[in-house]
Design an enzyme around this catalytic site. Structure first.
Site, PDB file in Angstrom:
ATOM      1  N   VAL A 107       0.858  -1.175   0.000  1.00 36.60           N
ATOM      2  CA  VAL A 107       0.000   0.000   0.000  1.00 36.60           C
ATOM      3  C   VAL A 107       0.898   1.230   0.000  1.00 36.60           C
ATOM      4  CG1 VAL A 107      -1.801   1.269   1.232  1.00 36.60           C
ATOM      5  CG2 VAL A 107      -1.782  -1.233   1.275  1.00 36.60           C
ATOM      6  N   CYS A 108       0.607   2.159  -0.880  1.00 43.11           N
ATOM      7  CA  CYS A 108       1.330   3.420  -0.925  1.00 43.11           C
ATOM      8  C   CYS A 108       2.836   3.161  -1.087  1.00 43.11           C
ATOM      9  CB  CYS A 108       1.007   4.229   0.331  1.00 43.11           C
ATOM     10  SG  CYS A 108       1.426   5.973   0.262  1.00 43.11           S
TER      11      CYS A 108
END
Length: 323
Positions: A107-108
Site C-alpha cells: 500500500v502506498c
C-alpha cells in the site's frame, strides 16, 4: 454447516508507518470475516516484535516479531514516512520470506520496501503519485505505472496512496468470495465498491490544477456541471471572454492540461458514474455525458479504460441502483 476458507494476512509494521495503510485493508478483511464461511486471520509483526510509532503519533503493538510470524497466505506491506529509512533487517526478511507468500501486497510507499528487497524487478507496479518518479528512477528494472490506483501483476498487487489500499483489499475480497460480500463490506465502511484499478489516482478536477484566474475557474466549474454542453474551445473561450488562442494558452498554463483533455476526463468520469449508479441506457448516458452517440462513448472507454461501457457496467455497477 458452512465450510470455512481461512486465509492468513500478515501486516508488516515499522516506525513511521502510516496507520491507515495498515488498518484500512485490515478493516476490509475483518469485515469480510463476519460472513459465514469466511475467515481472514489477521496478524501484525515488527522486526523485533516491539511497539511502533505511526506517522500520526499512534503506538501500535504487533502480535509478534517477524522471525516468529508464520508464512502467510497474504503479506501486506504498508507505506508511510518510515519507508524512506533503510530498514536493513526488514529488507533482508522480505527478501528471504516474502516470496513464500501466495500474495504479496503493498500500500502506498510500501512498494519502496519491496523494491529494495528486489521483489518488484520485472513487475508492473504503482505507488503514491508523489513517489512514482523516485521508484522508477531508483529501481529501473521496475515497471512503474503512475496513474492507476492499484495494479495486479500475478501474485503481486500494489496500490497508490492510503484509501487505494482499501480499494485493493475490496478487490481481493471480491476475487476470493465474490462481489456480493465485497459490496456488503464496502457498504459497511461507507466506501465505493469499488474503484477499478485502472481508475486514475486523481479525478479530472484534482489532476488538473485549479485555475488562478476567476474566469478560468468558472469555466472549469461549468465543464463539470454541463458535460453535455458545447465544450469546444471557441465556446469555452467565449464564456471566459477571451480569444480562443489566449484561452487555450491560459488554460494550459494555469491548470497543467489542455481544455480538450480536461473535457475528455470530465465526460469520462460523468459517464462512469452514471453507468455505476443508474440503470439509464447507454444511449441516454452517452447523450448526458456529451458523447452524442453510444459509439463515440464506446471509443472513449476503450481508449481510456480498455473496456466497453456495457462491460464496465457489468463489472462495476452497484446492484442497489434502481433509478
Amino acid at each position: 454447516m458452512t465450510a470455512v476458507t481461512q486465509r492468513t494476512v500478515l501486516v508488516v509494521l515499522f516506525d513511521g508507518v502510516q496507520s491507515l495503510d495498515a488498518t484500512g485493508p485490515m478493516e476490509v478483511f475483518a469485515g469480510a470475516s463476519r460472513a459465514p464461511g469466511v475467515s481472514y486471520e489477521l496478524r501484525t509483526a515488527s522486526v523485533d516484535g516491539g511497539p511502533v510509532r505511526t506517522t500520526a503519533g499512534l503506538t501500535l503493538l504487533p502480535d509478534s516479531s517477524l522471525a516468529e510470524a508464520p508464512v502467510p497466505h497474504m503479506l501486506l506491506v504498508p507505506g508511510g514516512r518510515g519507508t524512506r529509512d533503510a530498514h536493513p533487517e526488514l529488507t533482508d526478511w522480505l527478501r528471504a520470506r516474502a516470496p513464500r507468500a501466495e500474495r504479496l501486497v503493498s500500500v502506498c510507499t510500501g512498494a519502496l520496501l519491496l523494491a529494495r528487497a528486489g521483489l518488484l524487478d520485472g513487475h508492473r507496479v504503482t505507488t503514491h503519485w508523489n513517489y512514482c518518479e523516485q521508484l522508477a528512477r531508483d529501481f529501473p528494472r521496475v515497471h512503474v505505472e503512475p496513474d492507476p490506483i492499484f495494479v495486479r501483476d500475478g501474485k503481486l498487487a500494489t496500490s497508490a496512496g492510503v484509501t487505494a489500499g482499501i480499494d485493493l483489499a475490496l478487490a481481493l475480497v471480491e476475487e476470493d468470495h465474490g462481489r456480493d460480500l465485497a459490496l456488503t463490506v464496502a457498504r459497511h465502511l461507507v466506501v465505493f465498491l469499488r474503484r477499478p484499478g485502472n481508475q486514475a489516482q486523481f479525478s479530472a478536477q484534482l489532476s488538473a490544477q485549479t485555475a488562478r484566474s476567476e474566469p478560468l475557474r468558472e469555466v472549469q466549474h461549468w465543464i463539470t456541471e454541463h458535460p453535455d454542453a458545447d465544450l469546444a474551445v471557441d465556446a469555452l473561450a467565449a464564456r471566459a471572454r477571451l480569444s480562443p488562442r489566449h484561452f487555450a494558452r491560459a488554460f494550459r498554463a494555469e491548470t497543467g492540461t489542455t481544455p480538450g483533455r480536461y473535457v475528455d476526463r470530465v465526460r469520462l468520469e460523468h459517464a462512469r458514474r452514471l453507468l455505476e449508479d443508474t440503470s439509464d441506457s447507454v444511449e441516454r448516458i452517452a447523450g448526458a455525458s456529451g458523447y452524442g452517440t453510444p459509439e463515440a462513448m464506446r471509443r472513449a472507454f476503450v481508449k481510456a479504460l480498455a473496456t466497453a461501457p456495457a462491460e464496465y457496467r457489468r463489472r462495476f455497477r452497484t446492484p442497489m441502483s434502481t433509478t
